[in-house]
Design a protein around this motif. Structure first.
Motif, PDB file in Angstrom:
ATOM      1  N   LYS A 284      -7.244   1.314  -0.091  1.00  0.00           N
ATOM      2  CA  LYS A 284      -6.627   0.002  -0.035  1.00  0.00           C
ATOM      3  C   LYS A 284      -5.956  -0.317  -1.375  1.00  0.00           C
ATOM      4  CE  LYS A 284      -7.897  -0.817   4.162  1.00  0.00           C
ATOM      5  NZ  LYS A 284      -6.894  -0.829   5.255  1.00  0.00           N
ATOM      6  N   SER A 285      -5.256  -1.429  -1.426  1.00  0.00           N
ATOM      7  CA  SER A 285      -4.424  -1.757  -2.598  1.00  0.00           C
ATOM      8  C   SER A 285      -5.216  -1.803  -3.891  1.00  0.00           C
ATOM      9  CB  SER A 285      -3.719  -3.096  -2.368  1.00  0.00           C
ATOM     10  OG  SER A 285      -2.854  -3.035  -1.266  1.00  0.00           O
TER      11      SER A 285
ATOM     12  N   GLU B 103       0.829  -1.206   0.000  1.00  0.00           N
ATOM     13  CA  GLU B 103       0.000   0.000   0.000  1.00  0.00           C
ATOM     14  C   GLU B 103       0.866   1.260   0.000  1.00  0.00           C
ATOM     15  OE1 GLU B 103      -3.013   0.047   2.961  1.00  0.00           O
ATOM     16  OE2 GLU B 103      -4.032  -1.736   2.185  1.00  0.00           O
ATOM     17  N   GLU B 104       1.944   1.258   0.768  1.00  0.00           N
ATOM     18  CA  GLU B 104       2.842   2.416   0.786  1.00  0.00           C
ATOM     19  C   GLU B 104       3.488   2.622  -0.574  1.00  0.00           C
ATOM     20  OE1 GLU B 104       5.660   1.974   3.906  1.00  0.00           O
ATOM     21  OE2 GLU B 104       4.155   1.952   5.512  1.00  0.00           O
ATOM     22  N   LEU B 105       3.873   1.533  -1.221  1.00  0.00           N
ATOM     23  CA  LEU B 105       4.493   1.611  -2.546  1.00  0.00           C
ATOM     24  C   LEU B 105       3.504   2.215  -3.552  1.00  0.00           C
ATOM     25  CD1 LEU B 105       6.595  -1.196  -4.209  1.00  0.00           C
ATOM     26  CD2 LEU B 105       4.788  -0.085  -5.487  1.00  0.00           C
ATOM     27  N   LEU B 106       2.252   1.735  -3.530  1.00  0.00           N
ATOM     28  CA  LEU B 106       1.252   2.216  -4.485  1.00  0.00           C
ATOM     29  C   LEU B 106       0.892   3.675  -4.228  1.00  0.00           C
ATOM     30  CD1 LEU B 106      -1.055  -0.943  -4.595  1.00  0.00           C
ATOM     31  CD2 LEU B 106       0.593  -0.224  -6.324  1.00  0.00           C
ATOM     32  N   LYS B 107       0.805   4.065  -2.953  1.00  0.00           N
ATOM     33  CA  LYS B 107       0.516   5.457  -2.633  1.00  0.00           C
ATOM     34  C   LYS B 107       1.631   6.374  -3.128  1.00  0.00           C
ATOM     35  CE  LYS B 107      -2.297   4.417   1.448  1.00  0.00           C
ATOM     36  NZ  LYS B 107      -2.348   4.437   2.930  1.00  0.00           N
TER      37      LYS B 107
ATOM     38  N   LYS C  12      -1.009  17.989 -10.987  1.00  0.00           N
ATOM     39  CA  LYS C  12      -2.247  18.095 -10.212  1.00  0.00           C
ATOM     40  C   LYS C  12      -2.009  17.542  -8.808  1.00  0.00           C
ATOM     41  CE  LYS C  12      -5.435  17.532 -14.137  1.00  0.00           C
ATOM     42  NZ  LYS C  12      -6.561  16.719 -14.673  1.00  0.00           N
ATOM     43  N   PRO C  13      -2.703  18.054  -7.813  1.00  0.00           N
ATOM     44  CA  PRO C  13      -2.589  17.509  -6.457  1.00  0.00           C
ATOM     45  C   PRO C  13      -3.328  16.183  -6.352  1.00  0.00           C
ATOM     46  CG  PRO C  13      -4.232  19.261  -6.498  1.00  0.00           C
ATOM     47  CD  PRO C  13      -3.597  19.246  -7.863  1.00  0.00           C
ATOM     48  N   ALA C  14      -2.754  15.248  -5.616  1.00  0.00           N
ATOM     49  CA  ALA C  14      -3.407  13.964  -5.413  1.00  0.00           C
ATOM     50  C   ALA C  14      -4.606  14.138  -4.494  1.00  0.00           C
ATOM     51  CB  ALA C  14      -2.421  12.973  -4.804  1.00  0.00           C
ATOM     52  N   PRO C  15      -5.738  13.464  -4.767  1.00  0.00           N
ATOM     53  CA  PRO C  15      -6.917  13.554  -3.892  1.00  0.00           C
ATOM     54  C   PRO C  15      -6.584  13.104  -2.473  1.00  0.00           C
ATOM     55  CG  PRO C  15      -7.446  12.476  -5.981  1.00  0.00           C
ATOM     56  CD  PRO C  15      -5.966  12.612  -5.938  1.00  0.00           C
TER      57      PRO C  15
END
Length: 940
Positions: A251-252, A225-229, A241-244
């Motif tokens: 979640k993943s 999850e940290e990697l994907l974020k 653009k700013p991330a929501p």
């Protein structure tokens, strides 16, 4: 690493509990208690390797666990030794069973006492067990090593040797493939994978082509999850653009969906740096759409299997190589002497230090930086660094990052591979380690776990492949058909492994007289001289004894002379190459011995008392003078490898240049045999061989025509056979092996030396054949017809095989052939190669074909050829290949190396056709001689 000791001990404890041994009352319960306690410690031992160097308390606790595991192993082995000693004097009668039980009472009392003492130690260790966080889950490691972070900050001007691989990578990124392609960069730690990937990633041309891009640090301890974020955040940044805010709570699965939507309509480049597990790619790949826009994923890893797995669908792996010598020297001088040249008085020692770096950029930079602060006047200080390289690594803060990088791969290994890798520290530096020797040693040591459906040798081979794929071993030499022959560790990794082996008392290397000896020695490697072996304070509890390059004679050799009674538990005794002429009598009393090698010694005979070695699995007598084995050899029921033969290399064309052995005993009793080479044939033996259904490799000498029917019948029963070598009693004796209706389906190597009245048609069905060697066949029919459709044949040799005038290699024939050797085809006048034949041929050797005056027609079609070698060929043949005036030169000018050689005055004269017939240097001569050996010496 202590996890290995405990795991092997647990296997022994399980065996002890299962054996029908009349242990004294309460002993089984104590053994079960010890087993339970040690099993409960395994979780903490799994993470101890990465932490004990920083935690003295943990390190002391781990040492106590290791010591108690060794004590327990000693107790079991001594008990087994006493049982074996008494068992040899008993038989199956009730009276003798009673006597056996009475005589072993002392042994049972002794092990009961030992186990009671060990149980007390185990209880104390359990009470003092440290409480560490992360037990039960994988211990988290630092997110990045300092050296990896530094790699991202390097400027291209600071780098050496990066231009070529950078261009190659950019070409792969820019190719016309529209599908999403994965380009993994793999190699050992410290090669500069991250540095190279970052230089490519930051290149303006790359950024222009892939406007959507992201760099993701993975590491061993990644959380999906940290990697994907992190990836989502980078992608939003790059599109401005700013991330929501909701991303932080996702979640993943939802994160993958967001990433996929962001990438769907763009050509993108994603870099996954430092990947340690295939599950990383499995977890991320579904978020990276195959949008048919030429998108690319770069991935860096130390593991070949991850590289191949990730690019299996579409892509190309990129194996990053070590720096060439001159580039390595330039980088070394740049870091050590701040860009100036090396002072002349230091060049020799600096070259030696550089050699130990082995072209590894991280090592060159780290060691260059450490040396940069040293005075340049005192050469002795620099020589000391060269001499005590391991100590320098251990005690120099400036080399700490390098040590961490190289240690990381070791710490991440499963326990069974750690022992296997540590074992390589036993071999001398710069020693090329024979593939099968290493496998047999690992098995004898107990490092190899059984797996259903596989032999121990096959499991050990998979271990070796895994170490290679993890970039922890390097192939030194391959056979001509692509199999690994020898391997070694990188010198710097070897120093790290040696330090770990010494710290954990895994093995003791007696090379220098001033070494510091441990309190107990369990594995001993003696290098150069026996004088280095200390007597007195050290306690020997030897399990393994290996000797290398001994200078003094072993005429009166005795293991007991330098380690008293501490050698009776030996499992491995390797005296390969030792100056030994007589079989040491005390060996037959090493009842637990599993591996015995007297290879390359002058031993001439083996005593019948060898039957006492009931645990023996490998008996290696290659290149000794043993030609007869005692009948008692068949009592060694556990024997798996029986190797007795020698070559006379200097007279390879002489029919009797190879010697085997004979034995007048029913060899079929050795039911566990996997390799039997080379045994002299007789009628009874041919029948006995049919009982050896576990055979993988079989070599037979002095076969007669009348032995053929029985041998064919036996071969049909050898369903596991991989290699078969048959030599007739004389070169004109017919080998009658035509009547095999069910040939061994897995056969990979076939060697036949002797007359063939016609070609054995069953060979056509051997789809797994990789190598075929035929000698003295004297066939009138063209043998190529029967061999050209074999799909996996890589190496083919003919010596006096065919008496016809023409050889015709047809289009699409020999699709996998890499090496072709033709020798003394006395009638051959014309050789033709159609376009499309042998499309992958790399090496062609033609020798002593006196009537072949014309260069093979169509040789220009062999576009993959790397070398051609002609030995003792007619003058007209060679003249046609000269660069000036040679009518056939244009047909071979695409081949990088073309050699011509003649046997004159007891030696080879070697010429390169590219140098207008000038004689080649000694190195070229040596190269040609090695090629000659490859072409003519057949090994099973």
């Amino acid at each position: 690493m202590v996890d290995s000791s405990v795991s092997f001990l647990l296997d022994k404890l399980s065996s002890l509990l299962q054996e029908e041994v009349n242990l004294q009352k309460g002993v089984r319960e104590d053994v079960q208690h010890i087993k339970y306690e040690l099993e409960s410690h395994k979780a903490i031992l799994r993470v101890a390797d990465a932490m004990e160097d920083k935690d003295p308390e943990l390190k002391a606790w781990v040492k106590r666990v290791r010591d108690v595991a060794h004590d327990m192993e000693d107790a079991i082995d001594k008990f087994n030794l006493r049982l074996v000693d008494q068992l040899g004097q008993a038989n199956n009668s009730s009276f003798h069973k009673f006597i056996f039980g009475f005589r072993t009472m002392k042994a049972r009392r002794r092990i009961a006492s030992d186990i009671q003492s060990i149980k007390s130690k185990v209880d104390i260790i359990s009470q003092g067990r440290p409480d560490l966080p992360g037990i039960g889950s994988r211990q988290r490691l630092p997110s990045r090593l300092d050296s990896q972070g530094d790699a991202l900050l390097l400027e291209e001007a600071d780098l050496v040797g990066i231009d070529k691989p950078k261009k190659q990578l950019i070409d792969l990124l820019f190719n016309e493939e529209v599908g999403r392609a994965v380009i993994p960069i793999y190699g050992m730690g410290g090669l500069g994978k991250t540095t190279l990937a970052k230089q490519v990633y930051d290149d303006p041309k790359v950024k222009k082509r892939f406007r959507i891009h992201a760099w993701v640090n993975v590491t061993q301890s990644f959380k999906l999850e940290e990697l994907l974020k992190d990836l989502v955040q980078q992608l939003y940044n790059v599109i401005g653009k700013p991330a929501p805010e909701a991303v932080g709570q996702m979640k993943s699965d939802k994160l993958k969906e967001v990433i996929k939507n962001l990438l769907q309509r763009s050509r993108y480049l994603i870099v996954l740096d430092d990947v340690w597990h295939t599950k990383v790619w499995d977890s991320v790949k579904l978020a990276l759409p195959n949008n048919n826009r030429g998108s690319r994923v770069m991935l860096t890893t130390r593991k070949k299997d991850i590289a191949l797995y990730s690019c299996a669908e579409l892509g190309k792996d990129f194996n990053l190589e070590f720096l060439p010598e001159e580039e390595a020297w330039y980088l070394f001088c740049k870091k050590t002497f701040q860009g100036n040249s090396c002072p002349p008085h230091l060049e020799e020692v600096c070259r030696k230090i550089l050699k130990m770096c082995g072209g590894l950029p991280l090592a060159i930079v780290a060691i260059g930086g450490a040396l940069a602060t040293r005075g340049r006047a005192n050469i002795e200080e620099w020589q000391m660094v060269c001499k005590s390289f391991g100590s320098e690594i251990l005690g120099n803060d400036k080399l700490e990052d390098m040590k961490k990088v190289l240690s990381l791969s070791f710490n991440e290994l499963p326990y069974y591979l750690k022992s296997c890798l540590l074992y390589l520290s036993i071999f001398p530096e710069f020693h090329a380690i024979e593939h099968m020797r290493l496998i047999r040693l690992w098995i004898a040591e107990g490092f190899v776990n059984g797996e259903d459906g596989k032999t121990l040798e096959e499991v050990a081979d998979s271990y070796l492949k895994e170490l290679l794929d993890r970039s922890l071993l390097q192939v030194v030499e391959k056979t001509s058909d692509g199999r690994m022959k020898t391997c070694r560790m990188h010198d710097l990794l070897r120093e790290i492994v040696n330090l770990k082996a010494k710290d954990q008392n895994f093995a003791t290397i007696a090379k220098d007289q001033d070494i510091i000896w441990p309190d107990k020695v369990r594995r001993l490697s003696i290098i150069n001289t026996l004088h280095n072996v200390q007597q007195g304070r050290t306690e020997f509890q030897l399990r393994s004894l290996l000797m290398f390059a001994l200078s003094e004679s072993l005429e009166h050799f005795s293991v007991g002379s330098f380690c008293s009674n501490g050698y009776k538990l030996l499992r491995v005794l390797d005296l390969q190459g030792a100056p030994l002429e007589v079989f040491p009598a005390e060996i037959v009393n090493l009842y637990l011995l599993k591996y015995l090698s007297l290879k390359n010694t002058k031993v001439k005979s083996i005593p019948g008392s060898i039957k006492k070695l009931q645990q023996l699995e490998t008996l290696d007598l290659k290149h000794t003078y043993v030609t007869v084995l005692p009948v008692e050899i068949v009592e060694l029921q556990r024997l798996r490898h029986l190797l007795v033969y020698r070559y006379e290399i200097e007279s390879y064309v002489y029919f009797h240049s190879r010697h085997g052995f004979r034995v007048s005993a029913p060899i079929g009793l050795l039911q566990s045999l996997q390799k039997l080479c080379f045994i002299e044939a007789d009628q009874a033996l041919m029948v006995e061989l049919g009982k050896l259904t576990q055979l993988r490799r079989l070599g037979i000498r002095k076969m007669r025509q009348q032995d053929g029917a029985a041998l064919c019948s036996s071969i049909e029963k050898m369903i596991n056979l991989r290699s078969l070598s048959i030599t007739a009693i004389e070169d004109d004796e017919i080998i009658d092996i035509h009547n095999i209706s069910r040939p061994p389906r897995y056969l990979q190597q076939l060697y036949l030396s002797g007359r063939l009245d016609n070609f054995p048609h069953w060979i056509n069905s051997l789809k797994n054949l990789v190598r075929v060697g035929l000698k003295w066949s004297r066939l009138e029919e063209d043998p190529l017809v029967h061999l050209q459709d074999l799909p996996n044949l890589r190496h083919l040799e003919f010596l006096q095989v065919y008496v016809g005038k023409t050889l015709h290699f047809k289009a699409k024939g020999f699709p996998s052939l890499k090496v072709l050797g033709l020798d003394d085809l006395e009638g051959l006048k014309c050789m033709t190669v159609e376009e499309g034949a042998m499309p992958g041929l790399k090496k062609l050797i033609i020798q002593r074909c006196d009537l072949l005056k014309q260069v093979p027609l169509g040789i220009e079609h062999l576009t993959k050829l790397k070398s051609i070698e002609f030995f003792d060929m007619p003058e007209e043949f060679i003249t046609a290949l000269r660069p000036i005036g040679g009518e056939a030169y244009c047909r071979v000018q695409h081949v990088p190396a073309v050699y011509s050689s003649y046997w004159r005055d007891g030696g080879w004269d070697v010429y390169s056709l590219e140098t207008l017939g000038e004689r080649e240097s000694d190195s070229s001569h040596a190269t040609a001689m090695r090629s000659l050996e490859i072409c003519t010496l057949w090994k099973v």
